[in-house]
Design a protein around this motif. Structure first.
Motif, PDB file in Angstrom:
ATOM      1  N   SER A 259       0.819  -1.214   0.000  1.00 21.52           N
ATOM      2  CA  SER A 259       0.000   0.000   0.000  1.00 21.52           C
ATOM      3  C   SER A 259       0.850   1.259   0.000  1.00 21.52           C
ATOM      4  CB  SER A 259      -0.912   0.007   1.244  1.00 21.52           C
ATOM      5  OG  SER A 259      -1.608   1.229   1.349  1.00 21.52           O
ATOM      6  N   SER A 260       0.333   2.284  -0.640  1.00 24.44           N
ATOM      7  CA  SER A 260       0.951   3.609  -0.578  1.00 24.44           C
ATOM      8  C   SER A 260      -0.014   4.613   0.046  1.00 24.44           C
ATOM      9  CB  SER A 260       1.331   4.084  -1.997  1.00 24.44           C
ATOM     10  OG  SER A 260       0.187   4.123  -2.827  1.00 24.44           O
ATOM     11  N   ASP A 261      -1.103   4.102   0.632  1.00 21.25           N
ATOM     12  CA  ASP A 261      -2.108   4.968   1.249  1.00 21.25           C
ATOM     13  C   ASP A 261      -1.562   5.650   2.490  1.00 21.25           C
ATOM     14  OD1 ASP A 261      -3.832   4.143  -0.691  1.00 21.25           O
ATOM     15  OD2 ASP A 261      -4.924   2.719   0.578  1.00 21.25           O
ATOM     16  N   GLU A 262      -2.025   6.842   2.725  1.00 21.87           N
ATOM     17  CA  GLU A 262      -1.582   7.632   3.869  1.00 21.87           C
ATOM     18  C   GLU A 262      -1.866   6.922   5.190  1.00 21.87           C
ATOM     19  OE1 GLU A 262       0.106  10.990   5.764  1.00 21.87           O
ATOM     20  OE2 GLU A 262       0.157  10.273   3.679  1.00 21.87           O
ATOM     21  N   GLU A 263      -2.959   6.186   5.246  1.00 17.66           N
ATOM     22  CA  GLU A 263      -3.338   5.516   6.493  1.00 17.66           C
ATOM     23  C   GLU A 263      -2.328   4.448   6.929  1.00 17.66           C
ATOM     24  OE1 GLU A 263      -6.610   2.555   6.150  1.00 17.66           O
ATOM     25  OE2 GLU A 263      -6.773   3.310   4.085  1.00 17.66           O
ATOM     26  N   HIS A 264      -1.493   4.004   6.006  1.00 22.27           N
ATOM     27  CA  HIS A 264      -0.511   2.964   6.325  1.00 22.27           C
ATOM     28  C   HIS A 264       0.910   3.517   6.436  1.00 22.27           C
ATOM     29  CE1 HIS A 264      -3.651   0.339   4.170  1.00 22.27           C
ATOM     30  NE2 HIS A 264      -3.762   0.117   5.471  1.00 22.27           N
ATOM     31  N   VAL A 268       5.435  -0.935   8.566  1.00 21.68           N
ATOM     32  CA  VAL A 268       6.756  -1.317   8.074  1.00 21.68           C
ATOM     33  C   VAL A 268       6.794  -1.188   6.555  1.00 21.68           C
ATOM     34  CG1 VAL A 268       6.149  -3.769   7.846  1.00 21.68           C
ATOM     35  CG2 VAL A 268       8.535  -3.108   8.171  1.00 21.68           C
ATOM     36  N   THR A 269       7.929  -0.791   6.010  1.00 17.35           N
ATOM     37  CA  THR A 269       8.026  -0.639   4.556  1.00 17.35           C
ATOM     38  C   THR A 269       7.978  -2.001   3.880  1.00 17.35           C
ATOM     39  OG1 THR A 269      10.442  -0.773   4.473  1.00 17.35           O
ATOM     40  CG2 THR A 269       9.465   1.417   4.842  1.00 17.35           C
ATOM     41  N   ALA A 270       7.484  -2.017   2.653  1.00 19.97           N
ATOM     42  CA  ALA A 270       7.423  -3.265   1.885  1.00 19.97           C
ATOM     43  C   ALA A 270       8.823  -3.819   1.642  1.00 19.97           C
ATOM     44  CB  ALA A 270       6.711  -3.016   0.560  1.00 19.97           C
ATOM     45  N   ALA A 271       9.780  -2.923   1.397  1.00 20.21           N
ATOM     46  CA  ALA A 271      11.161  -3.361   1.162  1.00 20.21           C
ATOM     47  C   ALA A 271      11.717  -4.064   2.392  1.00 20.21           C
ATOM     48  CB  ALA A 271      12.035  -2.159   0.795  1.00 20.21           C
ATOM     49  N   ARG A 306      12.254  -2.055  -6.200  1.00 22.88           N
ATOM     50  CA  ARG A 306      11.118  -1.311  -6.749  1.00 22.88           C
ATOM     51  C   ARG A 306      10.158  -0.870  -5.642  1.00 22.88           C
ATOM     52  NH1 ARG A 306      10.521   2.442 -10.117  1.00 22.88           N
ATOM     53  NH2 ARG A 306       8.439   2.579 -11.028  1.00 22.88           N
ATOM     54  N   CYS A 307       9.973  -1.694  -4.624  1.00 25.30           N
ATOM     55  CA  CYS A 307       9.140  -1.307  -3.476  1.00 25.30           C
ATOM     56  C   CYS A 307       9.703  -0.064  -2.798  1.00 25.30           C
ATOM     57  CB  CYS A 307       9.063  -2.446  -2.460  1.00 25.30           C
ATOM     58  SG  CYS A 307       7.913  -3.763  -2.893  1.00 25.30           S
ATOM     59  N   ARG A 308      11.017  -0.013  -2.709  1.00 24.49           N
ATOM     60  CA  ARG A 308      11.666   1.142  -2.088  1.00 24.49           C
ATOM     61  C   ARG A 308      11.407   2.409  -2.912  1.00 24.49           C
ATOM     62  NH1 ARG A 308      16.477  -0.887  -1.880  1.00 24.49           N
ATOM     63  NH2 ARG A 308      16.323  -1.732   0.221  1.00 24.49           N
ATOM     64  N   GLU A 309      11.495   2.277  -4.227  1.00 23.02           N
ATOM     65  CA  GLU A 309      11.255   3.434  -5.088  1.00 23.02           C
ATOM     66  C   GLU A 309       9.804   3.910  -5.044  1.00 23.02           C
ATOM     67  OE1 GLU A 309      13.316   5.415  -6.998  1.00 23.02           O
ATOM     68  OE2 GLU A 309      14.748   4.384  -5.699  1.00 23.02           O
ATOM     69  N   LEU A 310       8.878   2.970  -4.942  1.00 18.72           N
ATOM     70  CA  LEU A 310       7.451   3.312  -4.912  1.00 18.72           C
ATOM     71  C   LEU A 310       6.976   3.699  -3.518  1.00 18.72           C
ATOM     72  CD1 LEU A 310       6.069   0.443  -7.203  1.00 18.72           C
ATOM     73  CD2 LEU A 310       6.431   2.844  -7.826  1.00 18.72           C
ATOM     74  N   LEU A 312       6.314   1.863  -0.899  1.00 16.91           N
ATOM     75  CA  LEU A 312       5.198   1.016  -0.505  1.00 16.91           C
ATOM     76  C   LEU A 312       5.388   0.494   0.921  1.00 16.91           C
ATOM     77  CD1 LEU A 312       4.742  -1.040  -3.794  1.00 16.91           C
ATOM     78  CD2 LEU A 312       3.372   0.905  -3.003  1.00 16.91           C
ATOM     79  N   ARG A 313       4.244   0.237   1.578  1.00 16.23           N
ATOM     80  CA  ARG A 313       4.260  -0.258   2.955  1.00 16.23           C
ATOM     81  C   ARG A 313       3.268  -1.401   3.124  1.00 16.23           C
ATOM     82  NH1 ARG A 313       6.965   2.897   6.630  1.00 16.23           N
ATOM     83  NH2 ARG A 313       7.881   4.794   5.721  1.00 16.23           N
ATOM     84  N   LEU A 314       3.452  -2.122   4.196  1.00 18.80           N
ATOM     85  CA  LEU A 314       2.542  -3.219   4.513  1.00 18.80           C
ATOM     86  C   LEU A 314       1.153  -2.645   4.778  1.00 18.80           C
ATOM     87  CD1 LEU A 314       2.884  -6.304   4.874  1.00 18.80           C
ATOM     88  CD2 LEU A 314       3.016  -5.891   7.335  1.00 18.80           C
ATOM     89  N   GLY A 315       0.149  -3.235   4.101  1.00 15.72           N
ATOM     90  CA  GLY A 315      -1.199  -2.705   4.266  1.00 15.72           C
ATOM     91  C   GLY A 315      -2.212  -3.744   4.688  1.00 15.72           C
TER      92      GLY A 315
END
Length: 346
Positions: A259-264, A268-271, A306-310, A312-315
């Motif tokens: 997820s990239s939503d603000e609520e998350h 923890v980051t996806a990476a 790619r997760c780091r670039e985007l 993204l986080r655990l949602g």
């Protein structure tokens, strides 16, 4: 009111410069040196490793715009961004990674380039046995190569099965495996055809212990002091060559998984999550697909970057995300191997 950019001095304070200002600078104006940087100790470590093998050879090193060891010059060019942490951060932002950015990674590349340099210094490629085992060094370098991950004719050292790129790279990779302290190459490659290459390297290096190189010079190619292109031009060319600006094949799947939503934003980051379960992913996917763990690890690494670039986080629920990640890695590994995804730019 925005503060003005600091003026450049003879020795610019790179840490205080914005990306925009840095990109507008010429490489020669960065005023970089290997001295008093982590690179100095890593080069010293390489020299100690060579000395421990009884080799009377120390490749000279200089800063340039990439990693390479030129034909006819028994030395090693090291990319400029490793000489300053601010430039390493810019490198990551521009190209998504910092090649040789960690101590272990840097040493792996230095050992590889030392293989090229010692090949030049002792004219090893002229040996008939060299050509028999590795192929013709005169073979043209391809713009791209498409490795066979399951092949056991080559050692595994640098990522993306780099030994398969060209005969000269095959030798350099084999030398690097042989040189690494604590290498158990006789055990690791015992049942591989690649063992013949390692035995050749071992025998030849024993034959030149204590001997002076046949080729000795301290020439350099494109040292940073002569590179007048700007960092902006440098990175534009690099991105075009490696296709960094192309949309990632992972994006849609990764956005479904994370997820990239603000609520998350506090999760923890996806990476970090993928890094944490990396060993488990690799083992389980290898069990169910029958593919080599080394191959699977390349796919996982690309996903992490790619997760780091985007950002993204655990949602979702951890166990569900873990199961879905295993499915995604398995699917992408299959695509990686069977749909030409592993065509690699040189």
């Amino acid at each position: 009111m925005a503060k003005p950019e600091p003026k450049l001095s003879t020795m610019p304070n790179l840490s205080k410069l914005s990306d925009k200002r840095l990109l507008d600078m010429r490489i020669c104006d960065l005023k970089l040196s290997i001295r008093d940087t982590p690179l100095q100790k890593r080069i010293e470590q390489l020299n100690q490793e060579l000395a421990s093998r009884g080799l009377n050879f120390r490749p000279h090193c200089w800063l340039s715009d990439d990693w390479y060891s030129p034909d006819g010059i028994p030395g090693i060019a090291i990319p400029f961004y490793l000489a300053h942490p601010r430039l390493a951060r810019l490198e990551r932002k521009q190209l998504l990674e910092v090649e040789g950015g960690t101590h272990a990674w840097c040493m792996k590349i230095l050992r590889h380039e030392a293989g090229h340099a010692i090949d030049t210094a002792f004219r090893i490629r002229r040996k008939a046995r060299y050509r028999e085992l590795f192929g013709s060094p005169a073979e043209p370098y391809p713009d791209y190569y498409q490795p066979t991950p399951s092949s056991r004719d080559y050692v595994l050292h640098l990522d993306m099965w780099y030994a398969q790129a060209h005969p000269l790279e095959d030798f350099a990779e084999t030398f690097a495996v042989w040189l690494r302290p604590g290498s158990r190459w006789r055990t690791q490659y015992r049942n591989w055809p690649a063992i013949e290459k390692l035995e050749f390297v071992d025998e030849f290096m024993k034959s030149i212990r204590g001997k002076r190189p046949l080729v000795y010079n301290r020439k350099t190619i494109d040292p940073v002091s002569r590179l007048r292109k700007t960092l902006r031009t440098h990175y534009q060319r690099k991105r075009e060559h490696y296709g960094v600006d192309y949309p990632s094949i992972y994006d849609a799947d990764l956005r479904k998984l994370f997820s990239s939503d603000e609520e998350h934003r506090r999760n923890v980051t996806a990476a970090a999550f993928l890094s944490r379960i990396r060993n488990e992913l690799r083992t389980i996917v290898a069990h169910w697909t029958g593919e080599y763990t080394y191959t699977i690890d390349q796919v996982i690494q690309e996903m992490i970057e790619r997760c780091r670039e985007l950002n993204l986080r655990l949602g979702g629920a951890i166990e569900q995300v873990k199961r879905d990640a295993m499915i995604l890695v398995a699917v992408r590994t299959t695509n990686f191997l069977h749909e030409g995804r592993h065509r690699v730019a040189m």
